[in-house]
Design a protein around this motif. Structure first.
Motif, PDB file in Angstrom:
ATOM      1  N   GLY A  19       3.542  -3.173  10.412  1.00  0.00           N
ATOM      2  CA  GLY A  19       2.229  -3.863  10.591  1.00  0.00           C
ATOM      3  C   GLY A  19       1.586  -3.282   9.336  1.00  0.00           C
ATOM      4  N   LEU A  20       1.803  -2.288   8.728  1.00  0.00           N
ATOM      5  CA  LEU A  20       0.951  -1.941   7.651  1.00  0.00           C
ATOM      6  C   LEU A  20       1.661  -2.544   6.420  1.00  0.00           C
ATOM      7  CD1 LEU A  20      -1.016   0.387   6.275  1.00  0.00           C
ATOM      8  CD2 LEU A  20       0.810   1.876   6.343  1.00  0.00           C
ATOM      9  N   ALA A  21       2.785  -2.665   6.214  1.00  0.00           N
ATOM     10  CA  ALA A  21       3.493  -3.598   5.262  1.00  0.00           C
ATOM     11  C   ALA A  21       2.927  -4.916   5.450  1.00  0.00           C
ATOM     12  CB  ALA A  21       5.140  -3.637   5.402  1.00  0.00           C
ATOM     13  N   TRP A  22       2.754  -5.456   6.375  1.00  0.00           N
ATOM     14  CA  TRP A  22       1.932  -6.752   6.373  1.00  0.00           C
ATOM     15  C   TRP A  22       0.723  -6.786   5.740  1.00  0.00           C
ATOM     16  CZ3 TRP A  22       4.336 -11.366   6.693  1.00  0.00           C
ATOM     17  CH2 TRP A  22       5.505 -11.585   7.441  1.00  0.00           C
ATOM     18  N   LEU A  23      -0.161  -5.692   6.269  1.00  0.00           N
ATOM     19  CA  LEU A  23      -1.495  -5.670   5.894  1.00  0.00           C
ATOM     20  C   LEU A  23      -1.607  -5.394   4.549  1.00  0.00           C
ATOM     21  CD1 LEU A  23      -2.664  -3.224   8.673  1.00  0.00           C
ATOM     22  CD2 LEU A  23      -3.424  -5.649   8.359  1.00  0.00           C
ATOM     23  N   PRO A  29      -5.429  -6.136  -4.774  1.00  0.00           N
ATOM     24  CA  PRO A  29      -5.142  -4.803  -5.751  1.00  0.00           C
ATOM     25  C   PRO A  29      -6.266  -3.684  -5.532  1.00  0.00           C
ATOM     26  CG  PRO A  29      -4.867  -6.680  -6.830  1.00  0.00           C
ATOM     27  CD  PRO A  29      -5.434  -7.284  -5.879  1.00  0.00           C
ATOM     28  N   GLY A  30      -7.469  -4.244  -5.153  1.00  0.00           N
ATOM     29  CA  GLY A  30      -8.659  -3.017  -4.980  1.00  0.00           C
ATOM     30  C   GLY A  30      -8.881  -2.820  -3.584  1.00  0.00           C
ATOM     31  N   ALA A  31      -8.020  -3.145  -2.722  1.00  0.00           N
ATOM     32  CA  ALA A  31      -7.988  -2.572  -1.236  1.00  0.00           C
ATOM     33  C   ALA A  31      -7.818  -1.336  -0.969  1.00  0.00           C
ATOM     34  CB  ALA A  31      -7.480  -3.434  -0.313  1.00  0.00           C
ATOM     35  N   ARG A  32      -8.140  -0.533  -0.016  1.00  0.00           N
ATOM     36  CA  ARG A  32      -7.629   0.844   0.262  1.00  0.00           C
ATOM     37  C   ARG A  32      -7.159   0.769   1.744  1.00  0.00           C
ATOM     38  NH1 ARG A  32     -11.148   4.273   3.163  1.00  0.00           N
ATOM     39  NH2 ARG A  32     -13.234   3.302   3.415  1.00  0.00           N
ATOM     40  N   LEU A  33      -6.012   1.148   2.102  1.00  0.00           N
ATOM     41  CA  LEU A  33      -5.530   0.990   3.561  1.00  0.00           C
ATOM     42  C   LEU A  33      -5.032   2.516   3.887  1.00  0.00           C
ATOM     43  CD1 LEU A  33      -3.837  -1.412   1.615  1.00  0.00           C
ATOM     44  CD2 LEU A  33      -3.645  -2.296   3.764  1.00  0.00           C
ATOM     45  N   VAL A  34      -5.762   2.757   5.081  1.00  0.00           N
ATOM     46  CA  VAL A  34      -5.328   4.125   5.618  1.00  0.00           C
ATOM     47  C   VAL A  34      -4.768   3.768   7.093  1.00  0.00           C
ATOM     48  CG1 VAL A  34      -6.561   6.274   6.559  1.00  0.00           C
ATOM     49  CG2 VAL A  34      -7.330   4.959   4.501  1.00  0.00           C
ATOM     50  N   SER A  35      -3.775   4.569   7.350  1.00  0.00           N
ATOM     51  CA  SER A  35      -3.034   4.322   8.446  1.00  0.00           C
ATOM     52  C   SER A  35      -2.803   5.685   9.214  1.00  0.00           C
ATOM     53  CB  SER A  35      -2.047   3.707   8.615  1.00  0.00           C
ATOM     54  OG  SER A  35      -1.134   3.461   9.660  1.00  0.00           O
ATOM     55  N   ARG A  55      -2.792   2.122  -3.071  1.00  0.00           N
ATOM     56  CA  ARG A  55      -3.901   1.903  -1.895  1.00  0.00           C
ATOM     57  C   ARG A  55      -3.803   2.395  -0.746  1.00  0.00           C
ATOM     58  NH1 ARG A  55      -2.796  -4.305  -1.943  1.00  0.00           N
ATOM     59  NH2 ARG A  55      -0.665  -3.389  -1.285  1.00  0.00           N
ATOM     60  N   VAL A  56      -2.398   2.942  -0.679  1.00  0.00           N
ATOM     61  CA  VAL A  56      -1.952   3.070   0.792  1.00  0.00           C
ATOM     62  C   VAL A  56      -2.002   4.619   1.164  1.00  0.00           C
ATOM     63  CG1 VAL A  56      -0.262   2.712   2.626  1.00  0.00           C
ATOM     64  CG2 VAL A  56      -0.694   1.031   1.095  1.00  0.00           C
ATOM     65  N   THR A  57      -2.761   5.283   2.314  1.00  0.00           N
ATOM     66  CA  THR A  57      -2.488   6.491   2.656  1.00  0.00           C
ATOM     67  C   THR A  57      -2.021   6.566   3.993  1.00  0.00           C
ATOM     68  OG1 THR A  57      -4.535   7.005   1.379  1.00  0.00           O
ATOM     69  CG2 THR A  57      -4.108   8.656   3.038  1.00  0.00           C
ATOM     70  N   VAL A  58      -0.953   7.163   4.467  1.00  0.00           N
ATOM     71  CA  VAL A  58      -0.515   7.473   5.888  1.00  0.00           C
ATOM     72  C   VAL A  58      -0.867   8.861   5.996  1.00  0.00           C
ATOM     73  CG1 VAL A  58       1.537   7.371   7.367  1.00  0.00           C
ATOM     74  CG2 VAL A  58       1.252   5.804   5.454  1.00  0.00           C
ATOM     75  N   LEU A  59      -1.699   9.073   7.515  1.00  0.00           N
ATOM     76  CA  LEU A  59      -1.948  10.384   7.846  1.00  0.00           C
ATOM     77  C   LEU A  59      -1.091  10.489   9.038  1.00  0.00           C
ATOM     78  CD1 LEU A  59      -5.830   9.663   7.862  1.00  0.00           C
ATOM     79  CD2 LEU A  59      -4.718  10.866   6.146  1.00  0.00           C
ATOM     80  N   CYS A  60      -0.848  11.823   9.151  1.00  0.00           N
ATOM     81  CA  CYS A  60      -0.254  12.476  10.273  1.00  0.00           C
ATOM     82  C   CYS A  60      -1.425  13.026  11.406  1.00  0.00           C
ATOM     83  CB  CYS A  60       1.002  13.232   9.952  1.00  0.00           C
ATOM     84  SG  CYS A  60       1.800  13.802  11.491  1.00  0.00           S
TER      85      CYS A  60
END
Ligand SMILES: C[S@@+](CC[C@H](N)C(=O)[O-])C[C@H]1O[C@@H](n2cnc3c(N)ncnc32)[C@H](O)[C@@H]1O
Length: 148
Positions: A19-23, A29-35, A55-60
């Motif tokens: 889903g994150l890849a789709w998002l 380009p200016g978006a930020r994505l946090v999952s 743009r992408v941050t993945v948190l555990c």
């Protein structure tokens, strides 16, 4: 989304990052994505997958960690915060969404027998204007927009 504002996008329940890849593919380009993902193996794999996308941050961790990155223009509750599990407190859209921001909760079953408290919660939430999108006879998503 691709044609809209850059925005902040959040997701609970990264899984393996589909889903994150789709998002990310639709985000400008200016978006930020946090999952956030509580399973360490999945979180690490997803973080590796998106290592090249600044743009992408993945948190555990637990889904509640997403609050540290709010407010979001789009928040997908796919692993925690949907209020579907017995005793699970649903996310607070007023705390997590920017005004006009949208929350998406999927995997509802329209017409299922018996009450569906989570579906009723989101469709009747006083801070949201929410609709149910029927994607298949037995599958729907609820999308709510924070008013004001
Ligand atoms: C339906 S899968 C997510 C699928 C993913 N979003 C995708 O599009 O491929 C749900 C995920 O949420 C994670 N999860 C469940 N409860 C969670 C919680 N309380 N905090 C963080 N992650 C959670 C699970 O470990 C699982 O990987």
């Amino acid at each position: 989304m691709a044609g809209g504002a850059a925005g902040a996008i959040g997701e609970t329940g990264t899984g393996c990052g589909v889903g994150l890849a789709w998002l990310a593919s639709a985000a400008p380009p200016g978006a930020r994505l946090v999952s956030v993902e509580r399973d360490p193996g999945r979180a690490e794999a997803a973080a590796r997958l998106f290592a090249g996308d600044g743009r992408v941050t993945v948190l555990c961790g637990d889904w509640r960690e997403i609050a540290g990155h709010a407010p979001f223009d789009l928040l997908v509750l796919d692993g925690g915060g949907g209020g579907k599990a017995p005793g699970e407190e649903p996310a607070d859209p007023e705390a997590l969404l920017a005004p006009g921001g949208a929350v998406v909760i999927d995997d509802f079953t329209p017409g299922r027998a018996g009450p569906d408290p989570a579906r009723a919660h989101w469709l009747g939430h006083p801070a949201l204007r929410a609709v149910e999108l029927r994607l298949a006879p037995d599958l729907s998503s609820v999308v709510g927009v924070r008013a004001g």
